[in-house]
Design an enzyme around this catalytic site. Sequence first.
Site, mmCIF file in Angstrom:
data_model
loop_
_atom_site.group_PDB
_atom_site.id
_atom_site.type_symbol
_atom_site.label_atom_id
_atom_site.label_comp_id
_atom_site.label_asym_id
_atom_site.label_seq_id
_atom_site.Cartn_x
_atom_site.Cartn_y
_atom_site.Cartn_z
ATOM 1 N N GLY A 176 0.783 -1.224 0.000
ATOM 2 C CA GLY A 176 0.000 0.000 0.000
ATOM 3 C C GLY A 176 0.815 1.273 0.000
ATOM 4 O O GLY A 176 0.249 2.365 0.087
ATOM 5 N N SER A 202 6.283 -11.009 -5.426
ATOM 6 C CA SER A 202 5.220 -11.024 -6.426
ATOM 7 C C SER A 202 5.423 -9.937 -7.466
ATOM 8 O O SER A 202 6.141 -8.969 -7.247
ATOM 9 C CB SER A 202 3.862 -10.831 -5.747
ATOM 10 O OG SER A 202 3.829 -9.575 -5.082
ATOM 11 N N ARG A 203 4.773 -10.121 -8.596
ATOM 12 C CA ARG A 203 4.653 -9.052 -9.578
ATOM 13 C C ARG A 203 3.437 -8.213 -9.212
ATOM 14 O O ARG A 203 2.547 -8.662 -8.492
ATOM 15 C CB ARG A 203 4.473 -9.618 -10.981
ATOM 16 C CG ARG A 203 5.657 -10.425 -11.502
ATOM 17 C CD ARG A 203 5.433 -10.761 -12.967
ATOM 18 N NE ARG A 203 6.414 -11.714 -13.458
ATOM 19 C CZ ARG A 203 7.626 -11.405 -13.884
ATOM 20 N NH1 ARG A 203 8.008 -10.140 -13.846
ATOM 21 N NH2 ARG A 203 8.451 -12.322 -14.334
ATOM 22 N N ALA A 204 3.392 -6.999 -9.744
ATOM 23 C CA ALA A 204 2.262 -6.119 -9.480
ATOM 24 C C ALA A 204 1.009 -6.647 -10.170
ATOM 25 O O ALA A 204 1.071 -7.198 -11.268
ATOM 26 C CB ALA A 204 2.563 -4.714 -9.970
ATOM 27 N N SER A 207 -0.787 -2.466 -8.594
ATOM 28 C CA SER A 207 0.142 -1.402 -8.197
ATOM 29 C C SER A 207 1.119 -1.097 -9.335
ATOM 30 O O SER A 207 1.197 -1.852 -10.308
ATOM 31 C CB SER A 207 0.916 -1.824 -6.941
ATOM 32 O OG SER A 207 1.712 -2.955 -7.225
ATOM 33 N N ASP A 264 -11.046 -6.734 1.687
ATOM 34 C CA ASP A 264 -10.105 -6.523 2.789
ATOM 35 C C ASP A 264 -10.420 -7.537 3.875
ATOM 36 O O ASP A 264 -11.425 -7.419 4.567
ATOM 37 C CB ASP A 264 -10.245 -5.093 3.318
ATOM 38 C CG ASP A 264 -9.233 -4.796 4.426
ATOM 39 O OD1 ASP A 264 -8.247 -5.540 4.530
ATOM 40 O OD2 ASP A 264 -9.444 -3.817 5.161
ATOM 41 N N LYS A 296 -2.440 0.709 2.888
ATOM 42 C CA LYS A 296 -3.312 -0.459 2.976
ATOM 43 C C LYS A 296 -3.867 -0.608 4.386
ATOM 44 O O LYS A 296 -5.047 -0.914 4.584
ATOM 45 C CB LYS A 296 -2.546 -1.713 2.566
ATOM 46 C CG LYS A 296 -3.412 -2.934 2.366
ATOM 47 C CD LYS A 296 -2.607 -4.045 1.709
ATOM 48 C CE LYS A 296 -3.479 -5.211 1.323
ATOM 49 N NZ LYS A 296 -2.707 -6.274 0.628
#
Length: 501
Positions: A176, A202-204, A207, A264, A296
Site C-alpha cells: 500500500g 510477487s509481480r504487481a 500497483s 479486505d 493499505k
Amino acid sequence: MTQTLSLVPARIDTYRQPVVYMAEDCHICRAEGFAAQTRVRIDLGERWIVATLNVVATGGWLKVDQAALSVSAWSALGARPGDRGRFSHPEPAASATRIRAKAYGERLAGRDFAVVVRDTLDNRLSEIELAAFLTACTGDRLDEVETEALTRAMLDAGDRLDWEGRRVLDKHCVGGLPGNRTTPIVVAIVAAAGELIPKTSSRAITSPAGTADTMEVMAPVDLDAAALRKVVEAVGGCVVWGGALNLSPADDHFIRIERPLDLDSTGQLVASVLSKKAAVGSSHVLIDMPVGPTAKVRSRSAADALGARLLAVGRRMGLDVTLHISDGAGPVGRGIGPALEAADVLAVLRRQADAPMDLRSRALDLAGGLLDIASGVHGKGRARAAALLDSGAAEAKFMMICAAQGGFREPEAAPARHEIIAPRAGMLETIDNRIIARIAKLAGAPRQKCAGIRLDSRLGDRVEAGQPLYTIHAATRGELAYARAYAEAHPEVMPIREVTP
C-alpha cells in the site's frame, strides 16, 4: 457423433482463468447444451482442464469443428496444433456446499478449506463461485482457527523448500506504499552478514510495481525451485518471482479475484503471507506494516488487529514472526515504477550522495531487525546493517546475487517525460498514495518497465509556484498524454497549503 474437436490456440491472455472458445453452431455445443459461461471439461490424453466457455457467433473467426484455447488453457493442457480434445460437462465442484455453508455464516474445518483450495487449483470453480467464497471469508468472517486451517490448506497444496534445519530469515511488507522497495537492499545486507534469505516476491497486479518487477529490471527473476536453491546455496540470498514456483499456488487465484473487488480480509491476508513464508522454508519472518490514511493499513487499531492474527497463526504454523510498524503517510524514495525504483535501490546500495535517505533508513530498520533476530540480541542489528551497507559489502553481495540469478543490467530511462508543477507557493503536507500510484500506472507501469513517477518534492517541503512536484515518465507519447490528463485533473494528489509569511 464424436465428442472431440480440433484444438487451436486463441492467443488471448486471460491470466490464470482457462477459457475455451467454440462456435455457436458447433455440434458439441448443441448436443451438450453448452452456452456462454458454461464450465466445460476438456480431456487431452492424460491431462484435463475445466474451462469457461465463450461462444463465437456463426460465421465468426472460428470453424465449427474447432475449439480455441486461451493462453492459460493451452499451457495447462499441454496442447499442440493438430491435437483433438474431448469435451464434456465436468462433475459439480465438491466445494460448492462448503462455499454455500460459509456464505450462511457457518465455520469451516481444515478439510473444507482443503477441498476449496483443490477445486480452485483444478479450475472447477467459476469466477462467480470463487468470488462468493472470498466474499464470505472477508472482513472478520474467518476466526483464528479458520485462518490457520486456510493457511495450512494453501501450504499443503503446493511444494515446499527444505533448508535442513538451518535458520532462514525473511521479510514481508503488507503493501500500500508506493516506492517502498526495501527488499533488494535488505536481502543484500542480510546475505552479506552471512545469513540465509531466499526471498520470493510477487509481480504487481494493481500497483505500479511489485518487488519482482523492480528486481527484473536488474536481473532475471523467473527461477524454478532448483535454480533458486542453487543461487541461495552459492551466495546466501535471492530475490525471485514466486509465480515461477509452485509455492502456495492457490494464492495467485485468490488475489486475482480479491484485487478487482478491493476485498479486505485479515484472515485471507494472513493466510496468503504465512503460507508462502512457510512454503519457502522460512523460520523467522519480519513483517513490515506501514500505517497511514491512504496506505493499505489505515489505523493503528487495524495494525494491532492484523498483527495479533499474524503472530498467533505464525506461532501455530511454527514460524517466528516479528512485527514492524512503520510510517505510511506517503511514498518512499523518489521513484514509483520498476526502473525508477530500481534506480533508487542502486543509489542506496552504491552510497550515492543523492540516494533517497528515507528508503535507506527503512531498509536499515528492517535489515537491522532481522539481524537482531539472528543474533538474539536486540538493538545492535541496525548498526551492523549500516556498517555492511556503508562498507560496500551489501553492494558487492547484491551484484553477486544478480550474477547468480543470470546477470546484472542497469535500469533504462524513459524517453517521454512531463513535469507537474506547483500551482502556488506553500507547504506540501500530504501525498495521496492511491492517486499517485494510479498516475504511475496510467503512464504504463509496470508493463513498461521505464514508466512511472519520479517525485521532485517530498512531504514537508516548502515549494514555490512553478516548482516541479513530480515528473511523469512514459515509454510513449500516447501513454504520457494519458497519464498527464489524469494528473492534471487530480491536483489533490499533492495539495499545497498556503503559508502566511
